[in-house]
Design a protein around this motif. Structure first.
Motif, short mmCIF file in Angstrom:
data_model
loop_
_atom_site.label_atom_id
_atom_site.label_comp_id
_atom_site.label_asym_id
_atom_site.label_seq_id
_atom_site.Cartn_x
_atom_site.Cartn_y
_atom_site.Cartn_z
N GLU A 168 0.82 -1.20 0.00
CA GLU A 168 0.00 0.00 0.00
C GLU A 168 0.86 1.26 0.00
O GLU A 168 0.57 2.24 -0.68
CB GLU A 168 -0.93 0.00 1.22
CG GLU A 168 -2.02 -1.04 1.15
CD GLU A 168 -1.56 -2.41 1.65
OE1 GLU A 168 -0.43 -2.51 2.19
OE2 GLU A 168 -2.29 -3.38 1.47
N ARG A 170 -12.80 -9.02 1.28
CA ARG A 170 -13.02 -9.39 2.68
C ARG A 170 -14.41 -9.98 2.79
O ARG A 170 -15.35 -9.48 2.17
CB ARG A 170 -12.91 -8.17 3.59
CG ARG A 170 -11.53 -7.57 3.65
CD ARG A 170 -11.45 -6.35 4.55
NE ARG A 170 -12.40 -5.32 4.14
CZ ARG A 170 -13.40 -4.86 4.89
NH1 ARG A 170 -13.60 -5.32 6.08
NH2 ARG A 170 -14.21 -3.92 4.43
N PHE A 220 -17.07 -7.87 0.84
CA PHE A 220 -16.65 -6.49 0.65
C PHE A 220 -15.55 -6.43 -0.41
O PHE A 220 -14.53 -7.10 -0.28
CB PHE A 220 -16.12 -5.90 1.96
CG PHE A 220 -17.14 -5.85 3.05
CD1 PHE A 220 -17.99 -4.77 3.18
CD2 PHE A 220 -17.27 -6.90 3.95
CE1 PHE A 220 -18.94 -4.72 4.18
CE2 PHE A 220 -18.21 -6.87 4.96
CZ PHE A 220 -19.07 -5.78 5.07
N ASN A 225 -13.46 -3.46 -2.47
CA ASN A 225 -13.16 -2.04 -2.68
C ASN A 225 -14.16 -1.14 -1.94
O ASN A 225 -14.63 -0.14 -2.47
CB ASN A 225 -13.14 -1.72 -4.17
CG ASN A 225 -12.46 -0.40 -4.45
OD1 ASN A 225 -11.56 0.01 -3.73
ND2 ASN A 225 -12.88 0.28 -5.51
N GLY A 226 -14.50 -1.53 -0.72
CA GLY A 226 -15.40 -0.72 0.10
C GLY A 226 -16.87 -0.92 -0.18
O GLY A 226 -17.71 -0.32 0.47
N THR A 227 -17.21 -1.76 -1.15
CA THR A 227 -18.60 -2.01 -1.48
C THR A 227 -19.03 -3.33 -0.86
O THR A 227 -18.35 -4.34 -1.01
CB THR A 227 -18.78 -2.09 -3.01
OG1 THR A 227 -18.32 -0.87 -3.59
CG2 THR A 227 -20.23 -2.32 -3.38
N ALA A 228 -20.17 -3.32 -0.18
CA ALA A 228 -20.70 -4.52 0.46
C ALA A 228 -21.66 -5.23 -0.49
O ALA A 228 -22.51 -4.59 -1.11
CB ALA A 228 -21.41 -4.18 1.75
N THR A 281 -12.97 -2.65 -10.60
CA THR A 281 -11.99 -1.92 -9.79
C THR A 281 -10.64 -1.89 -10.48
O THR A 281 -9.97 -0.85 -10.52
CB THR A 281 -11.86 -2.57 -8.40
OG1 THR A 281 -13.14 -2.52 -7.75
CG2 THR A 281 -10.83 -1.86 -7.55
#
Length: 161
Positions: free
Chosen positions: A50, A66, A117, A119-122, A145
């Motif tokens: 990162e 995730r 999850f 890229n921040g999307t559930a 993404t």
């Protein structure tokens, strides 16, 4: 009568050896702990992907997935959630994605539920039966993404010229 003479090579080597041990011991202990437990937070002197991506040194095309598996909190439900999590990791690995899972025991009835999850999307919740649909959706989201990152990298290269 004592003579004041500079320290000999033997004394200089022992001081140097003590300095090396003092500097290397924390990193050696952290590396040993990392190898024993696999906890990446204890990997000494590690440069994270990162950090390199944020500095523009490398481009990370990996998309990390995730999953949160909610179980009923019973030992059998937790075992079922663990097996489901391992299967999800293998399924995402087969799609070229790196995945992690976490078990979330909750006082509720019913089969385990999966939230994915990307890229921040559930995405979800999914059950074990509908998990393949969730994997397909997560794979599509990861592809989008990657395409967005490639466009952003191309735009930043154009601006830097």
């Amino acid at each position: 009568m004592p003579q004041d003479r500079p320290p000999g090579p033997q004394r200089q080597l022992s001081i140097l050896a003590m300095a090396v041990v003092a500097i290397a011991t924390p990193a050696t202990l952290a590396l040993s702990y990392y190898h024993l437990t696999g906890d990446p937070t204890f990997r000494p002197l590690a440069i994270t992907v990162e950090r390199l991506v944020s500095q523009g040194v490398v481009e990370d095309d990996n998309v990390y997935v995730r999953t949160l598996i909610s179980t009923d909190g019973t030992p059998e439900g937790n075992r079922l959630g663990e097996r489901l999590g391992e299967k999800l990791i293998r399924a995402f690995y087969g799609k070229g994605l790196t995945a992690r899972y976490r078990i979330d025991p909750q006082p509720r009835k019913g089969p385990p539920q999966i939230l994915i999850f990307v890229n921040g999307t559930a995405l979800g919740p999914f059950t074990a039966r509908t998990a393949p649909r969730g994997i397909q959706l997560a794979t599509e989201a990861a592809t989008i993404t990657r395409q967005e990152r490639a466009k952003a990298a191309g735009a930043s290269r154009t601006l830097s010229r």
